[in-house]
Design an enzyme around this catalytic site. Structure first.
Site, PDB file in Angstrom:
ATOM      1  N   PRO A  86       7.083   5.615  -1.985  1.00 29.03           N
ATOM      2  CA  PRO A  86       7.622   6.905  -0.698  1.00 29.03           C
ATOM      3  C   PRO A  86       7.134   7.947  -0.527  1.00 29.03           C
ATOM      4  O   PRO A  86       8.320   8.767   0.607  1.00 29.03           O
ATOM      5  CB  PRO A  86       8.664   7.061  -1.685  1.00 29.03           C
ATOM      6  N   GLU A 125       1.409   0.729  10.140  1.00 33.07           N
ATOM      7  CA  GLU A 125      -0.245   0.311  10.416  1.00 33.07           C
ATOM      8  C   GLU A 125      -0.608   1.470  10.807  1.00 33.07           C
ATOM      9  O   GLU A 125      -1.738   1.806  11.560  1.00 33.07           O
ATOM     10  CB  GLU A 125      -0.922  -0.479  11.180  1.00 33.07           C
ATOM     11  N   TRP A 141       8.203   0.470   2.156  1.00 30.61           N
ATOM     12  CA  TRP A 141       7.997  -0.285   4.014  1.00 30.61           C
ATOM     13  C   TRP A 141       7.395  -1.364   3.968  1.00 30.61           C
ATOM     14  O   TRP A 141       6.097  -1.512   4.346  1.00 30.61           O
ATOM     15  CB  TRP A 141       7.816   1.136   4.509  1.00 30.61           C
ATOM     16  N   ILE A 142       7.696  -2.322   2.476  1.00 34.71           N
ATOM     17  CA  ILE A 142       6.742  -3.438   2.365  1.00 34.71           C
ATOM     18  C   ILE A 142       7.334  -4.593   3.217  1.00 34.71           C
ATOM     19  O   ILE A 142       8.480  -5.777   3.057  1.00 34.71           O
ATOM     20  CB  ILE A 142       6.364  -4.214   0.701  1.00 34.71           C
ATOM     21  N   LEU A 145       0.673  -1.080   0.136  1.00 32.37           N
ATOM     22  CA  LEU A 145      -0.401   0.153  -0.121  1.00 32.37           C
ATOM     23  C   LEU A 145       0.827   1.176   0.197  1.00 32.37           C
ATOM     24  O   LEU A 145       0.519   2.192  -0.996  1.00 32.37           O
ATOM     25  CB  LEU A 145      -0.786   0.120   1.340  1.00 32.37           C
TER      26      LEU A 145
END
Length: 382
Positions: free
Chosen positions: A130, A364, A158-159, A127
């Site tokens: 950068p 999250e 940031w996966i 989702l």
């Protein structure tokens, strides 16, 4: 210290016993070395998958265990207490599967879900970008329809599980509409044009690989569109409500682990001719740590029970994520304090717990975003 849990069925009691056994023998003994060497725990996920723990809240007909969220989250807490990277990984995988399980068609569920929740495949949730973190409407990754396929181009950031996952639940822009121009896709890891950046060098959770994911003309069939075009933002936010509960449970598991280390050390460490646990200053510190852990646990379970009853839980999930992750940061920091100089060394896990706790306040949705969610919901209903 084993947590005295209130579970709804004998089946869930047996499941808890299985989870604790796996944590004791298959996770906890390997956590420190894997985090030190930054080794992704793929074998641990396979072990948990074979035990049915990667699909706990999903229907049995698709390979899940069909457990209520109240049970799933307590199992997740146990895993996170033994090895935080694995607990977070299960939470990420469960959230990644949520989009298709909840919004997919019957054909998609029959075709894709058994492998996703049955334990053999590990998922990633693509989702963030950068320049599009909390503001997902700023995403620029695009999906263009080309006959019977969509062509995806862009970069995700940031996966978790990047380069290790077997599938990526990917959100991409199918039109320029700010909120209704985002769509969701199931992208297999084997897709041509999918590549990954170097793993991020992180403060904690070093066993959980985090990377950029690049989509260079990645083609997926139209049948891999989840929901309708434009449903992506609704799907993403709905998944995040449940995902935040997963992170809340993991945070409390980490806090419980830190409390356990601090209590054991306080009983054994001698100063001035007695165990430091006999000093009221240490006793009050441990009491505050226990209160934070227990309060957080009650908060995430309240939200989970609302979810299980089919009631709204967006505000409660945000509160749980905020309360539990702040508690984890406080408790792990206090655990280092109880251990004193030893807490600052890698001889004990307290310093690792403290490093791992920090990111729970960030991913999250940062805890500042949780406050926005809570306040907006309050003002809407009032």
């Amino acid at each position: 210290m084993a947590v005295d849990r209130l579970l709804p069925t004998e089946e869930s009691v047996d499941l808890l016993a299985l989870v604790r056994d796996l944590c004791e023998h298959e996770l906890a003994p390997y956590a420190a070395a894997a985090e030190e060497s930054e080794t992704f725990p793929r074998d641990a996920f396979r072990t948990l998958g074979k035990a049915g723990l990667l699909g706990l809240p999903y229907p049995e007909q698709y390979g899940g265990a069909e457990q209520p969220y109240e049970v799933y989250l307590q199992m997740l807490e146990e895993v996170a207490s033994a090895w935080m990277s694995v607990g977070v990984g299960i939470s990420v995988h469960t959230m990644t599967s949520y989009a298709l399980a909840t919004f997919g068609t019957d054909e998609q569920r029959a075709r894709l879900l058994p492998d996703m929740v049955g334990g053999e495949m590990l998922g990633a949730y693509a989702l963030s970008e950068p320049q599009a973190g909390s503001d997902i409407t700023s995403m620029t990754t695009r999906a263009v329809r080309d006959g019977s396929e969509y062509v995806l181009t862009g970069t995700k950031a940031w996966i978790s599980h990047g380069s290790h996952a077997d599938f990526y639940t990917t959100f991409a822009r199918t039109s320029d509409h700010r909120t209704h121009g985002i769509s969701a896709f199931h992208v297999p890891a084997s897709a041509v044009g999918l590549s990954f950046g170097a793993p991020e060098r992180k403060m904690g959770l070093t066993g959980s690989t985090t990377t950029l994911v690049n989509y260079d003309g990645v083609r997926v069939p139209v049948s891999n569109l989840i929901g309708a075009e434009g449903d992506g933002m609704r799907i993403a936010l709905s998944a995040l409500d449940s995902g935040r509960l997963g992170i809340a449970a993991c945070a409390i598991g980490l806090g419980q682990a830190a409390l356990d280390v601090a209590m054991a050390y306080a009983r054994e460490r001698q100063q001035f001719g007695q165990a430091i646990a006999d000093f009221q200053g240490i006793q009050f510190l441990l009491a505050d740590m226990a209160a934070a852990v227990e309060s957080g646990r009650a908060t995430y379970l309240h939200a989970a029970r609302r979810r299980d009853l089919g009631r709204s839980f967006t505000r409660e999930a945000a509160i749980a994520k905020l309360v539990c992750t702040d508690a984890a940061m406080k408790v792990t920091t206090d655990a280092v304090q109880v251990l004193g100089g030893y807490g600052y060394t890698r001889e004990f896990p307290a310093e690792r717990y403290m490093r791992e706790a920090k990111v729970t306040q960030i991913f999250e949705g940062t805890n500042q975003i949780q406050r926005l969610v809570i306040s907006r919901d309050l003002l809407r209903v009032l």
